[in-house]
Design a protein around this motif. Structure first.
Motif, PDB file in Angstrom:
ATOM      1  N   LEU A 200      -2.878   8.215   6.120  1.00 32.15           N
ATOM      2  CA  LEU A 200      -4.198   8.840   6.225  1.00 32.15           C
ATOM      3  C   LEU A 200      -5.214   7.880   6.842  1.00 32.15           C
ATOM      4  O   LEU A 200      -6.075   8.296   7.629  1.00 32.15           O
ATOM      5  CB  LEU A 200      -4.668   9.299   4.845  1.00 32.15           C
ATOM      6  CG  LEU A 200      -3.854  10.433   4.211  1.00 32.15           C
ATOM      7  CD1 LEU A 200      -4.354  10.734   2.806  1.00 32.15           C
ATOM      8  CD2 LEU A 200      -3.894  11.687   5.078  1.00 32.15           C
ATOM      9  N   GLN A 201      -5.125   6.605   6.498  1.00 35.94           N
ATOM     10  CA  GLN A 201      -6.028   5.625   7.100  1.00 35.94           C
ATOM     11  C   GLN A 201      -5.806   5.533   8.605  1.00 35.94           C
ATOM     12  O   GLN A 201      -6.769   5.494   9.390  1.00 35.94           O
ATOM     13  CB  GLN A 201      -5.818   4.255   6.449  1.00 35.94           C
ATOM     14  CG  GLN A 201      -6.341   4.158   5.027  1.00 35.94           C
ATOM     15  CD  GLN A 201      -5.974   2.841   4.369  1.00 35.94           C
ATOM     16  OE1 GLN A 201      -4.933   2.252   4.664  1.00 35.94           O
ATOM     17  NE2 GLN A 201      -6.820   2.369   3.472  1.00 35.94           N
TER      18      GLN A 201
ATOM     19  N   ARG B 272      -1.300   6.715   1.783  1.00 37.31           N
ATOM     20  CA  ARG B 272      -2.629   6.159   2.043  1.00 37.31           C
ATOM     21  C   ARG B 272      -2.686   5.500   3.411  1.00 37.31           C
ATOM     22  O   ARG B 272      -3.656   5.667   4.157  1.00 37.31           O
ATOM     23  CB  ARG B 272      -3.001   5.143   0.960  1.00 37.31           C
ATOM     24  CG  ARG B 272      -4.458   4.679   1.059  1.00 37.31           C
ATOM     25  CD  ARG B 272      -4.799   3.711  -0.048  1.00 37.31           C
ATOM     26  NE  ARG B 272      -4.313   2.372   0.252  1.00 37.31           N
ATOM     27  CZ  ARG B 272      -4.382   1.349  -0.604  1.00 37.31           C
ATOM     28  NH1 ARG B 272      -4.864   1.540  -1.819  1.00 37.31           N
ATOM     29  NH2 ARG B 272      -3.937   0.160  -0.258  1.00 37.31           N
ATOM     30  N   ARG B 273      -1.639   4.778   3.773  1.00 36.71           N
ATOM     31  CA  ARG B 273      -1.593   4.128   5.085  1.00 36.71           C
ATOM     32  C   ARG B 273      -1.605   5.172   6.195  1.00 36.71           C
ATOM     33  O   ARG B 273      -2.279   5.010   7.212  1.00 36.71           O
ATOM     34  CB  ARG B 273      -0.341   3.252   5.204  1.00 36.71           C
ATOM     35  CG  ARG B 273      -0.330   2.071   4.256  1.00 36.71           C
ATOM     36  CD  ARG B 273       0.950   1.268   4.369  1.00 36.71           C
ATOM     37  NE  ARG B 273       1.034   0.591   5.650  1.00 36.71           N
ATOM     38  CZ  ARG B 273       1.867   0.939   6.617  1.00 36.71           C
ATOM     39  NH1 ARG B 273       2.679   1.960   6.462  1.00 36.71           N
ATOM     40  NH2 ARG B 273       1.900   0.272   7.747  1.00 36.71           N
TER      41      ARG B 273
ATOM     42  N   ALA C 148       0.843  -1.195   0.000  1.00 38.29           N
ATOM     43  CA  ALA C 148       0.000   0.000   0.000  1.00 38.29           C
ATOM     44  C   ALA C 148       0.881   1.250   0.000  1.00 38.29           C
ATOM     45  O   ALA C 148       1.934   1.272   0.648  1.00 38.29           O
ATOM     46  CB  ALA C 148      -0.902   0.002   1.228  1.00 38.29           C
TER      47      ALA C 148
ATOM     48  N   ASP D  41       2.170  -3.304   3.995  1.00 34.60           N
ATOM     49  CA  ASP D  41       3.190  -2.294   3.739  1.00 34.60           C
ATOM     50  C   ASP D  41       4.409  -2.929   3.078  1.00 34.60           C
ATOM     51  O   ASP D  41       4.460  -4.139   2.844  1.00 34.60           O
ATOM     52  CB  ASP D  41       3.569  -1.558   5.027  1.00 34.60           C
ATOM     53  CG  ASP D  41       4.292  -2.445   6.028  1.00 34.60           C
ATOM     54  OD1 ASP D  41       4.562  -3.618   5.712  1.00 34.60           O
ATOM     55  OD2 ASP D  41       4.590  -1.965   7.131  1.00 34.60           O
TER      56      ASP D  41
ATOM     57  N   ASP E  36      -5.604  -5.011   2.439  1.00 32.88           N
ATOM     58  CA  ASP E  36      -5.168  -3.915   1.576  1.00 32.88           C
ATOM     59  C   ASP E  36      -4.169  -2.985   2.260  1.00 32.88           C
ATOM     60  O   ASP E  36      -3.747  -1.996   1.662  1.00 32.88           O
ATOM     61  CB  ASP E  36      -6.377  -3.095   1.113  1.00 32.88           C
ATOM     62  CG  ASP E  36      -7.287  -3.894   0.188  1.00 32.88           C
ATOM     63  OD1 ASP E  36      -6.770  -4.791  -0.504  1.00 32.88           O
ATOM     64  OD2 ASP E  36      -8.501  -3.628   0.176  1.00 32.88           O
ATOM     65  N   THR E  37      -3.807  -3.273   3.517  1.00 30.06           N
ATOM     66  CA  THR E  37      -2.881  -2.402   4.239  1.00 30.06           C
ATOM     67  C   THR E  37      -1.477  -2.993   4.304  1.00 30.06           C
ATOM     68  O   THR E  37      -0.675  -2.583   5.126  1.00 30.06           O
ATOM     69  CB  THR E  37      -3.391  -2.144   5.669  1.00 30.06           C
ATOM     70  OG1 THR E  37      -3.500  -3.397   6.368  1.00 30.06           O
ATOM     71  CG2 THR E  37      -4.737  -1.452   5.644  1.00 30.06           C
TER      72      THR E  37
END
Length: 251
Positions: A96-97, A93-94, A89, A175, A172-173
């Motif tokens: 912000l999640q 994006r990680r 990912a 890394d 989906d996370t």
């Protein structure tokens, strides 16, 4: 290239040595008298792009010859055989999640932290997750730590660790560190089924990260595998080496 041996093959170069140049010299010495294509069968894995570029520059300087296959540790997952693994990912994006999850937790429990610290806490959690996934540490192992002397602080920290549990459950996370570990695990499994026919040499790494150490151990066990360590002090007394396994004083 190497004689069969039940022991791992570990070579080293001393501090101050021109590592790429000495590595090439060692390869040439090992392959002396063998046909030109012998060098092309060698798979050389290095830890930095700078070292890979320097090795290539030294070979390009001549004489003309077939070259070994040079790979970066971080690029091993780019091969077609490992392409089925999910991509990592994007870091933004990680972040912000995680920031959204931290903000919700602070909103539910305002005494945990100030809202202004949301992104700092998200960055800290991202670094922790990166370290955990790179070292293969589970969320459960984190909660099992004995920190009774810091019980108040630990109780507050555990509130944020609940975010990690939910976050890691999302496929989906994944890394970059987690994907690299999966790549290495898949590669090791493939090698156990069908060992590489040609030499595999991992050069320039010290195994400071768990995933790299796991790969180094696997390479050293291959029928034609070897490690080349950098900056090895051959003059260090034995009693000093014996003390390096003590966690508090070894460094």
């Amino acid at each position: 290239m190497f004689d069969l041996s039940p022991d791992p093959r570990v070579f080293a170069l001393p501090p101050g040595a021109d590592f790429p140049a000495e590595l090439i010299a060692g390869l040439e010495a090992r392959l002396a008298g063998q046909p030109p294509e012998a060098l092309a069968r060698v798979h050389l894995i290095v830890n930095t792009r700078r070292m890979a570029r320097r090795i290539r520059d030294l070979y390009d300087a001549g004489p003309p010859r077939l070259l070994p296959r040079i790979s970066l540790l971080t690029d091993l997952g780019d091969s077609w055989a490992l392409g089925a693994l999910p991509s990592a990912a994007p870091p933004l994006r990680r972040r912000l999640q995680l920031a959204q999850l931290v903000a919700r937790l602070i909103e539910a429990q305002p005494d945990l932290a100030a809202r202004a610290s949301t992104y700092d806490l998200a960055d800290s959690l991202a670094e922790l997750i990166d370290e955990m996934q790179g070292e293969g540490v589970s969320h459960e192992a984190l909660l099992d730590l004995d920190v009774s002397d810091l019980s108040g602080h630990w109780a507050r920290a555990q509130q944020f660790f609940t975010i990690i549990e939910d976050f890691l459950a999302d496929p989906d996370t994944l890394d970059a560190q987690a994907r690299q570990r999966r790549v290495v695990e898949r590669l090791i499994a493939d090698w156990e089924r069908v060992p590489p026919e040609g030499p595999v040499i991992l050069a320039g790494s010290t195994g400071s990260r768990g995933t790299t150490l796991m790969l180094m151990q696997a390479v050293a066990r291959l029928p034609q595998g070897a490690l080349v360590l950098p900056g090895f002090d051959f003059d260090l007394p034995g009693e000093v080496w014996d003390g390096l396994d003590r966690a508090l004083t070894g460094e």
